[in-house]
Design an enzyme around this catalytic site. Structure first.
Site, PDB file in Angstrom:
ATOM      1  N   ASP A   1       0.850  -1.185   0.000  1.00 56.51           N
ATOM      2  CA  ASP A   1       0.000   0.000   0.000  1.00 56.51           C
ATOM      3  C   ASP A   1       0.885   1.234   0.000  1.00 56.51           C
ATOM      4  OD1 ASP A   1      -2.627   1.427   0.396  1.00 56.51           O
ATOM      5  OD2 ASP A   1      -1.600   2.055   2.227  1.00 56.51           O
TER       6      ASP A   1
ATOM      7  N   GLU B   1      -1.507  -1.491  -6.116  1.00 59.12           N
ATOM      8  CA  GLU B   1      -2.728  -0.890  -6.635  1.00 59.12           C
ATOM      9  C   GLU B   1      -2.435  -0.257  -7.991  1.00 59.12           C
ATOM     10  OE1 GLU B   1      -5.399   0.860  -3.136  1.00 59.12           O
ATOM     11  OE2 GLU B   1      -3.331   1.520  -3.018  1.00 59.12           O
TER      12      GLU B   1
ATOM     13  N   CYS C   1     -12.669  -4.449   5.324  1.00 61.35           N
ATOM     14  CA  CYS C   1     -12.075  -5.172   6.445  1.00 61.35           C
ATOM     15  C   CYS C   1     -11.371  -6.415   5.895  1.00 61.35           C
ATOM     16  CB  CYS C   1     -13.139  -5.573   7.460  1.00 61.35           C
ATOM     17  SG  CYS C   1     -12.502  -6.578   8.824  1.00 61.35           S
TER      18      CYS C   1
ATOM     19  N   CYS D   1     -13.196  -9.787   7.632  1.00 62.82           N
ATOM     20  CA  CYS D   1     -14.536 -10.266   7.276  1.00 62.82           C
ATOM     21  C   CYS D   1     -15.020  -9.773   5.924  1.00 62.82           C
ATOM     22  CB  CYS D   1     -15.540  -9.869   8.350  1.00 62.82           C
ATOM     23  SG  CYS D   1     -15.883  -8.083   8.425  1.00 62.82           S
TER      24      CYS D   1
ATOM     25  N   CYS E   1     -13.202  -2.309  12.201  1.00 59.16           N
ATOM     26  CA  CYS E   1     -14.360  -2.799  11.452  1.00 59.16           C
ATOM     27  C   CYS E   1     -15.639  -2.544  12.233  1.00 59.16           C
ATOM     28  CB  CYS E   1     -14.192  -4.293  11.161  1.00 59.16           C
ATOM     29  SG  CYS E   1     -15.548  -4.983  10.187  1.00 59.16           S
TER      30      CYS E   1
ATOM     31  N   CYS F   1     -17.601  -8.507  14.416  1.00 59.12           N
ATOM     32  CA  CYS F   1     -16.228  -8.548  13.911  1.00 59.12           C
ATOM     33  C   CYS F   1     -15.317  -7.699  14.801  1.00 59.12           C
ATOM     34  CB  CYS F   1     -16.155  -8.070  12.460  1.00 59.12           C
ATOM     35  SG  CYS F   1     -14.479  -8.112  11.771  1.00 59.12           S
TER      36      CYS F   1
ATOM     37  N   ASP G   1      -3.037   1.216   7.061  1.00 64.34           N
ATOM     38  CA  ASP G   1      -2.224   0.924   5.882  1.00 64.34           C
ATOM     39  C   ASP G   1      -1.930  -0.569   5.762  1.00 64.34           C
ATOM     40  OD1 ASP G   1      -2.204   3.585   5.227  1.00 64.34           O
ATOM     41  OD2 ASP G   1      -0.286   3.998   6.197  1.00 64.34           O
TER      42      ASP G   1
END
Length: 300
Positions: free
Chosen positions: A77, A161, A228, A231, A247, A252, A259
């Site tokens: 990231d 990304e 998240c 989950c 989250c 959860c 990051d």
């Protein structure tokens, strides 16, 4: 070309004759050509040489067929606070300009604004600015090269990304007919993105991957910072701040560095687009959440 000592050598260049240079690194192969350039008031000579470490006799340098650790994967990231964060929880960052250089640049920019275009004084001020920014660019290039070498040596698959850096750093001032909004805020974001060297790090990873057999994959960046990693629940309120991810899904409550959580989502998205938007075909926008056909509402 010949070596004069441990730190010095000389090369015979066309129209220049013998030129002495500082030998900063081993060449590692037969020299094929030399390029002379000037940057920040300094002259540099770079040599194109064959890579003896990965080359068979009579062949060009080749990429290994398989990475030394074929089952290793890392999502990365890239951010404006920290240059790069991996899914393993490693942080890579460093300052590229000192406080003294920042103050010096500010004074030089003020002097530059008071000079006349085309004057010798303006050229002198610009030369001082270029000298400082040359050191900054060199530190950034060194950071990206060292980070890329470490990541590719450690991982057989590196996932990034698919960020359009040029579009993301476009000017927000708009036109006279339609002036842009929050121009100063966008200008600061653009500077932060360019300062961290997002695109340069990507290029360094692709270059370093040739020597380790690493694959560099780019995935859809949609919702990687809001999803998240435990989950899969997606909402913009999951990211409470720049560094805190918590989250909000019932049952959860996963908490992590924001990051690192995003890097894990990037890692999971390797080989396919992030599926927070459902079907990402040409007929659906990547920014649109899936809508339930029964209720007509976005599922929560």
């Amino acid at each position: 070309m010949e070596r004069l000592g441990r730190k010095w050598g000389r090369a015979k260049l066309p129209k220049l004759g013998w030129v002495t240079f500082r030998w900063s690194r081993p060449l590692g192969g037969e020299v094929r050509s030399a390029t002379v350039s000037r940057k920040g008031g300094h002259w540099f000579v770079s040599f194109l040489a064959g890579d003896q470490a990965t080359r068979r006799p009579g062949d060009q340098a080749t990429t290994p067929e398989q990475h030394a650790m074929p089952d290793t994967v890392a999502g990365i990231d890239r951010g404006v606070k920290t240059a790069a964060v991996t899914s393993d929880g490693e942080f890579f960052d460093r300052p590229f300009i000192t406080a003294g250089e920042t103050a010096r640049c500010r004074r030089l920019q003020q002097q530059l604004a008071r000079t006349t275009k085309g004057s010798a004084n303006r050229a002198r001020v610009r030369a001082h600015l270029n000298k400082i920014m040359g050191r900054v660019a060199g530190r950034r290039a060194d950071f990206c090269a060292v980070t890329a070498a470490y990541l590719t040596a450690k991982n057989a698959l590196v996932v990034l990304e698919d960020l359009k850096t040029r579009s993301m750093t476009a000017c927000a001032s708009g036109t006279l007919a339609e002036p842009g909004s929050r121009v100063a805020q966008k200008r600061g974001l653009n500077r932060s993105i360019l300062d961290k060297g997002w695109h340069r790090l990507e290029l360094a990873l692709i270059s370093a991957a040739r020597y380790t057999g690493t694959r560099v994959v780019k995935v859809n960046p949609a919702y990687t910072s809001q999803r998240c990693s435990a989950c899969g629940f997606v909402t913009e309120t999951n990211r409470e701040s720049q560094a805190v991810f918590r989250c909000k899904a019932a049952g959860c409550g996963h908490t992590a560095h924001a990051d690192v959580n995003a890097a894990i989502n990037i890692k999971h998205a390797a080989g396919h687009a992030v599926s927070a938007c459902g079907d990402l075909g040409n007929s659906r926008s990547v920014k649109q959440e899936p809508v339930s056909r029964a209720t007509g509402r976005t599922p929560t």
